[in-house]
Scaffold this motif. Structure first.
Motif, PDB file in Angstrom:
ATOM      1  N   GLY A  44       3.692   7.410  11.171  1.00 53.35           N
ATOM      2  CA  GLY A  44       4.202   7.267   9.802  1.00 53.35           C
ATOM      3  C   GLY A  44       4.452   5.820   9.410  1.00 53.35           C
ATOM      4  O   GLY A  44       5.052   5.553   8.368  1.00 53.35           O
ATOM      5  N   ALA A  45       3.988   4.889  10.247  1.00 55.06           N
ATOM      6  CA  ALA A  45       4.225   3.472   9.941  1.00 55.06           C
ATOM      7  C   ALA A  45       3.347   2.983   8.801  1.00 55.06           C
ATOM      8  O   ALA A  45       3.588   1.917   8.248  1.00 55.06           O
ATOM      9  N   GLY A  46       2.315   3.734   8.476  1.00 52.82           N
ATOM     10  CA  GLY A  46       1.419   3.341   7.384  1.00 52.82           C
ATOM     11  C   GLY A  46       0.089   2.794   7.875  1.00 52.82           C
ATOM     12  O   GLY A  46      -0.656   2.171   7.107  1.00 52.82           O
ATOM     13  N   LYS A  47      -0.234   3.043   9.151  1.00 49.76           N
ATOM     14  CA  LYS A  47      -1.468   2.496   9.733  1.00 49.76           C
ATOM     15  C   LYS A  47      -2.713   3.029   9.012  1.00 49.76           C
ATOM     16  O   LYS A  47      -3.591   2.272   8.613  1.00 49.76           O
ATOM     17  N   THR A  48      -2.764   4.360   8.869  1.00 47.51           N
ATOM     18  CA  THR A  48      -3.945   4.976   8.262  1.00 47.51           C
ATOM     19  C   THR A  48      -4.061   4.595   6.781  1.00 47.51           C
ATOM     20  O   THR A  48      -5.158   4.374   6.275  1.00 47.51           O
ATOM     21  N   THR A  49      -2.904   4.504   6.114  1.00 43.60           N
ATOM     22  CA  THR A  49      -2.908   4.100   4.696  1.00 43.60           C
ATOM     23  C   THR A  49      -3.455   2.686   4.560  1.00 43.60           C
ATOM     24  O   THR A  49      -4.283   2.401   3.673  1.00 43.60           O
ATOM     25  N   LEU A  50      -3.027   1.805   5.459  1.00 44.15           N
ATOM     26  CA  LEU A  50      -3.507   0.431   5.414  1.00 44.15           C
ATOM     27  C   LEU A  50      -5.018   0.394   5.663  1.00 44.15           C
ATOM     28  O   LEU A  50      -5.753  -0.314   4.973  1.00 44.15           O
ATOM     29  N   LEU A  51      -5.475   1.188   6.639  1.00 44.81           N
ATOM     30  CA  LEU A  51      -6.910   1.217   6.946  1.00 44.81           C
ATOM     31  C   LEU A  51      -7.719   1.664   5.725  1.00 44.81           C
ATOM     32  O   LEU A  51      -8.761   1.086   5.422  1.00 44.81           O
ATOM     33  N   SER A  52      -7.221   2.691   5.031  1.00 45.89           N
ATOM     34  CA  SER A  52      -7.987   3.183   3.883  1.00 45.89           C
ATOM     35  C   SER A  52      -8.075   2.118   2.784  1.00 45.89           C
ATOM     36  O   SER A  52      -9.029   2.091   2.016  1.00 45.89           O
ATOM     37  N   VAL A  68       0.847  -1.204   0.000  1.00 45.60           N
ATOM     38  CA  VAL A  68       0.000   0.000   0.000  1.00 45.60           C
ATOM     39  C   VAL A  68       0.878   1.248   0.000  1.00 45.60           C
ATOM     40  O   VAL A  68       2.040   1.213   0.397  1.00 45.60           O
ATOM     41  N   GLY A  69       0.311   2.344  -0.449  1.00 45.82           N
ATOM     42  CA  GLY A  69       1.042   3.613  -0.483  1.00 45.82           C
ATOM     43  C   GLY A  69       0.222   4.649  -1.207  1.00 45.82           C
ATOM     44  O   GLY A  69      -0.985   4.485  -1.388  1.00 45.82           O
ATOM     45  N   TYR A  70       0.881   5.714  -1.630  1.00 49.80           N
ATOM     46  CA  TYR A  70       0.201   6.765  -2.382  1.00 49.80           C
ATOM     47  C   TYR A  70       0.850   6.893  -3.749  1.00 49.80           C
ATOM     48  O   TYR A  70       2.075   7.017  -3.834  1.00 49.80           O
ATOM     49  N   GLY A  71       0.036   6.849  -4.793  1.00 48.27           N
ATOM     50  CA  GLY A  71       0.587   6.904  -6.140  1.00 48.27           C
ATOM     51  C   GLY A  71       1.508   5.718  -6.335  1.00 48.27           C
ATOM     52  O   GLY A  71       1.130   4.579  -6.080  1.00 48.27           O
ATOM     53  N   SER A  72       2.759   6.000  -6.715  1.00 47.64           N
ATOM     54  CA  SER A  72       3.705   4.893  -6.878  1.00 47.64           C
ATOM     55  C   SER A  72       4.590   4.750  -5.641  1.00 47.64           C
ATOM     56  O   SER A  72       5.480   3.894  -5.600  1.00 47.64           O
ATOM     57  N   ILE A  80       4.455   2.421   0.898  1.00 48.65           N
ATOM     58  CA  ILE A  80       4.745   2.599   2.330  1.00 48.65           C
ATOM     59  C   ILE A  80       4.906   1.235   3.006  1.00 48.65           C
ATOM     60  O   ILE A  80       5.842   1.009   3.757  1.00 48.65           O
ATOM     61  N   LEU A  81       3.982   0.329   2.720  1.00 48.56           N
ATOM     62  CA  LEU A  81       4.067  -1.029   3.274  1.00 48.56           C
ATOM     63  C   LEU A  81       4.058  -2.001   2.109  1.00 48.56           C
ATOM     64  O   LEU A  81       3.259  -1.844   1.188  1.00 48.56           O
ATOM     65  N   LYS A  82       4.928  -3.025   2.171  1.00 49.88           N
ATOM     66  CA  LYS A  82       4.937  -3.956   1.041  1.00 49.88           C
ATOM     67  C   LYS A  82       4.895  -5.416   1.508  1.00 49.88           C
ATOM     68  O   LYS A  82       5.335  -5.738   2.605  1.00 49.88           O
ATOM     69  N   ASP A  83       4.302  -6.218   0.630  1.00 52.85           N
ATOM     70  CA  ASP A  83       4.251  -7.665   0.816  1.00 52.85           C
ATOM     71  C   ASP A  83       3.686  -8.078   2.178  1.00 52.85           C
ATOM     72  O   ASP A  83       4.253  -8.897   2.886  1.00 52.85           O
ATOM     73  N   LEU A  84       2.542  -7.481   2.497  1.00 52.21           N
ATOM     74  CA  LEU A  84       1.892  -7.744   3.790  1.00 52.21           C
ATOM     75  C   LEU A  84       1.003  -8.975   3.649  1.00 52.21           C
ATOM     76  O   LEU A  84       0.091  -8.987   2.830  1.00 52.21           O
ATOM     77  N   LEU A  99     -11.468   2.402   0.547  1.00 47.01           N
ATOM     78  CA  LEU A  99     -11.404   3.789   0.066  1.00 47.01           C
ATOM     79  C   LEU A  99     -10.311   3.922  -0.994  1.00 47.01           C
ATOM     80  O   LEU A  99     -10.411   4.731  -1.908  1.00 47.01           O
ATOM     81  N   ASN A 100      -9.237   3.173  -0.819  1.00 46.33           N
ATOM     82  CA  ASN A 100      -8.158   3.127  -1.815  1.00 46.33           C
ATOM     83  C   ASN A 100      -7.878   1.667  -2.157  1.00 46.33           C
ATOM     84  O   ASN A 100      -8.200   0.776  -1.378  1.00 46.33           O
ATOM     85  N   ARG A 101      -7.255   1.466  -3.300  1.00 41.82           N
ATOM     86  CA  ARG A 101      -6.880   0.100  -3.668  1.00 41.82           C
ATOM     87  C   ARG A 101      -5.383  -0.089  -3.457  1.00 41.82           C
ATOM     88  O   ARG A 101      -4.615   0.848  -3.662  1.00 41.82           O
ATOM     89  N   PRO A 102      -4.995  -1.294  -3.046  1.00 41.64           N
ATOM     90  CA  PRO A 102      -3.559  -1.517  -2.834  1.00 41.64           C
ATOM     91  C   PRO A 102      -2.773  -1.448  -4.153  1.00 41.64           C
ATOM     92  O   PRO A 102      -3.350  -1.677  -5.221  1.00 41.64           O
ATOM     93  N   ILE A 103      -1.491  -1.123  -4.033  1.00 43.21           N
ATOM     94  CA  ILE A 103      -0.641  -1.061  -5.229  1.00 43.21           C
ATOM     95  C   ILE A 103      -0.429  -2.475  -5.773  1.00 43.21           C
ATOM     96  O   ILE A 103      -0.369  -2.687  -6.982  1.00 43.21           O
TER      97      ILE A 103
END
Lengths: 265, 375
Positions: free
Chosen positions: A48-56, A20-24, A27-31, A61-65
């Motif tokens: 900044g660990a990526g908690k909120t990004t993972l939640l979204s 997961v992350g923003y654009g390209s 932030i977190l990979k291979d979870l 709300l967002n799709r994983p990369i």
């Protein structure tokens, strides 16, 4: 209230190789992680660990990369928008600040999802909403506007709204944020009671150690710098015997009240 | 009836007791299928006692709780005594939690008509008082800035000037041009009956310079900048940025209102000049299409209007600009942070409506004033 061990059931949420992350920017990979039915799992890490990004991503709300997120038999990473709508019925979300609709009473806030997604007559919707408010001990505030509630009450009302459609999974984003320790402990107790009585799976994004040790069945530590999931397991075991220094440091911060461990049901 | 996955609700009258027996999985589906019939039966029954037997319930979720408690409420509301039986420990716990603190008398009270009028009147009085207080405070801040110009935040003021003034030029130009053209076009036919087509230039000149140039400009500035002032400051209020300013010891009046006020008072007259010029140009197109030369048209405009008409328009535009800034900023600062996004929207709407109403009232007052003093 199932007597079946949670480990033997089909996972409520299954993550496979998720990035997961923003654009390209990743932030977190291979979870890879299975969230079990009926468990209370905390997902935590530093700022900044990526908690909120993972939640979204978990809440569609967002799709994983990259990777797959399976909820209710559907991979939300690749599902069409129509399919996502049915997945969204499978979970409720409580946001950090409650996100109640200010123009509606507390009761109307809880009735709204039923109004949109069921054919129940108004009287029945109101009875169910009142019961949900009773479950979070907020029945007496049914006619109040959200602005008249304290921070803790707003969060309880938001949990009642998340429970409105009896979704089997509830996501909570930083439920303790902005609350005093007593109110935070009351909220933990409420989450535990709802988990025990209704069998709801709680996925909680938080780094609040007091809550983690009080009610978590499992804790998943994520870290953006390390690129993903650091460790997952019983937080008390991780605190005392994790081989990872970051996990031990995170779970051994000073000044944290540690309650007795709950027994997973 | 055997236990099945599909819910059943049997309601029977047994020796003066209404026996309600839900069976199976009592959830949202059960509620949808059985609510209407069950509620009608409970409501119309004449029995004084109701028994709810939950021994056949295999699963009870939040919607099911609503169904059980709702039927119980309907019975108690008509004076019926309700008893439960066959309740498992888990279901008893859920029912106990869900019925905590229920008070159905707590509903929003609808206001009577007179109360509504009274409240509305009081809120208008309170608004006028607040506006007077706000203007007083603003004048003090303005005087302080005149004595010590460093009090004014020049950077913010210049930025606001660009937004209020320069960015509005295209739309003001377009509207001014069209309004000038429309006035000429609409007055041409009646004037032609008297052979006075050239006097259309007089009408365009006087109406644009004295009235419509400043008025159209002010309505545009109210819609663009007045709304923006209210929304920006309102959002800052909701986000506690205004509280943060106060705790730093920075007066919101100097920091937020003064730059916008100065920008609005300076730029609205300049935009009005632009609207005047474009309005005259718009009129000229229609006149030339009727066979008059641009020189003829301009000479006639110069005969009809003098410097006082032009200055009258500028003074009006300056007053309108001040009104827009004061109302927009005051509405923004009046946003109740507890009411969040809705309050920002409400205050923005009120800012635009109040500004336009006040602009028209001020225009009428100034029109009479200038006429009385013979300008």
């Amino acid at each position: 209230m199932s007597t079946v061990s949670p480990e033997t059931l089909e996972p409520a949420i299954r993550l496979r190789g998720v990035s997961v992350g923003y654009g390209s920017h990743v932030i977190l990979k291979d979870l890879t992680l299975d969230i079990r039915q009926g468990e209370i799992i905390f997902i935590g890490g530093g700022s900044g660990a990526g908690k909120t990004t993972l939640l979204s991503n978990l809440t569609t709300l967002n799709r994983p990369i990259a990777g797959e997120i399976w909820i209710g038999g559907i991979d939300v990473a690749s599902a069409a928008e129509d399919a996502l709508q049915s997945v969204r019925r499978q979970f409720g979300v409580m946001y950090q600040l409650g996100a109640l609709f200010n123009s509606m009473t507390v009761l109307e806030n809880v009735m709204l999802p039923m109004e949109e997604f069921t054919n129940l007559p108004r009287e029945a919707r109101e009875e169910v909403a009142r019961a949900k408010l009773g479950l979070v001990d907020l029945a007496s505030a049914a006619a109040k506007m959200p602005s008249e509630l304290s921070g803790g009450m707003q969060k309880r009302a938001a949990i009642a709204r998340a429970l409105a459609l009896d979704a089997p999974i509830i996501f909570l984003d930083e439920p303790s944020a902005g609350l005093d320790p007593m109110t935070s402990a009351d909220l933990d107790s409420l989450i535990q009671t709802l988990n025990e009585t209704l069998g709801v799976t709680f996925v909680i994004i938080s780094h609040e150690l007091a809550s983690i040790f009080a009610i978590a069945h499992r804790f998943a530590m994520i870290d953006g710098k390390r690129g993903g999931l650091v460790e997952v397991g019983d937080p008390r075991v991780m605190r005392d015997s994790s081989s990872d220094p970051l996990v031990r440091k995170f779970l051994n911060r000073q000044g944290v009240a540690i309650h007795s461990a709950p027994a997973p049901h | 009836m055997t236990e099945t996955a599909t819910a059943q609700i049997s309601i029977t009258d047994e020796a003066g007791v209404l026996c309600v027996r839900p069976m199976g999985r009592i959830d949202a589906a059960a509620l949808t299928s059985h609510w209407d019939a069950s509620a009608a039966r409970v409501r119309t029954s004449a029995t004084q006692s109701m028994s709810v037997d939950l021994s056949g319930v295999t699963q009870l979720d939040g919607a099911g709780l609503g169904l059980i408690l709702g039927l119980e409420y309907l019975a108690t509301a008509r004076g019926c005594v309700v008893r439960r039986q066959g309740v498992t420990e888990a279901h008893a716990r859920l029912l106990e939690m869900a019925s905590r603190g229920q008070d159905r008398t707590l509903r929003a009270v609808n206001q009577g008509f007179l109360e509504h009028i009274g409240d509305a009147t009081m809120s208008i009085v309170a608004y006028v008082k607040e506006l007077v207080r706000f203007r007083g405070e603003l004048m003090l801040a303005l005087l302080a800035a005149i004595r010590n110009p460093r009090q004014l935040r020049w950077g913010d003021t210049m930025r606001e000037m660009a937004v209020v003034g320069a960015h509005a030029v295209p739309v003001v130009a377009l509207l001014g041009f069209l309004i000038g053209g429309i006035i000429a076009f609409q007055t041409m036919a009646p004037f032609a009956k008297y052979g006075a087509q050239l006097q259309v230039a007089d009408v365009v000149g006087v109406s644009i310079l004295r009235e419509l140039g400043p008025l159209i400009t002010a309505i545009l500035v109210a819609g663009r900048s007045g709304a923006a002032f209210a929304a920006t400051i309102g959002t800052m209020k909701v986000g506690q940025e205004v509280d943060a300013l106060r705790t730093f010891g920075i007066a919101p009046m100097r920091f937020l209102v003064l730059p916008r006020f100065v920008a609005c008072v300076c730029m609205t007259p300049l935009l009005a000049v632009f609207a005047d010029l474009m309005g005259i140009a718009g009129g000229s197109v229609i006149m030339m299409s009727e066979g008059f030369s641009f020189r003829q048209y301009l000479n006639e405009v110069q005969v009809a209007v003098d410097a006082s008409s032009f200055l009258q328009g500028l003074v009006k535009a300056g007053v309108f600009g001040a009104l827009i800034a004061v109302i927009g900023c005051q509405r923004g600062l009046a946003t109740a942070k507890e009411d969040g996004a809705r309050a920002v929207g409400d205050q923005t709407t009120k800012a635009v409506v109040s500004s336009i109403v006040m602009i028209v009232i001020a225009d009428a007052i100034m029109g009479v004033f200038f006429y009385t003093i013979g300008i």
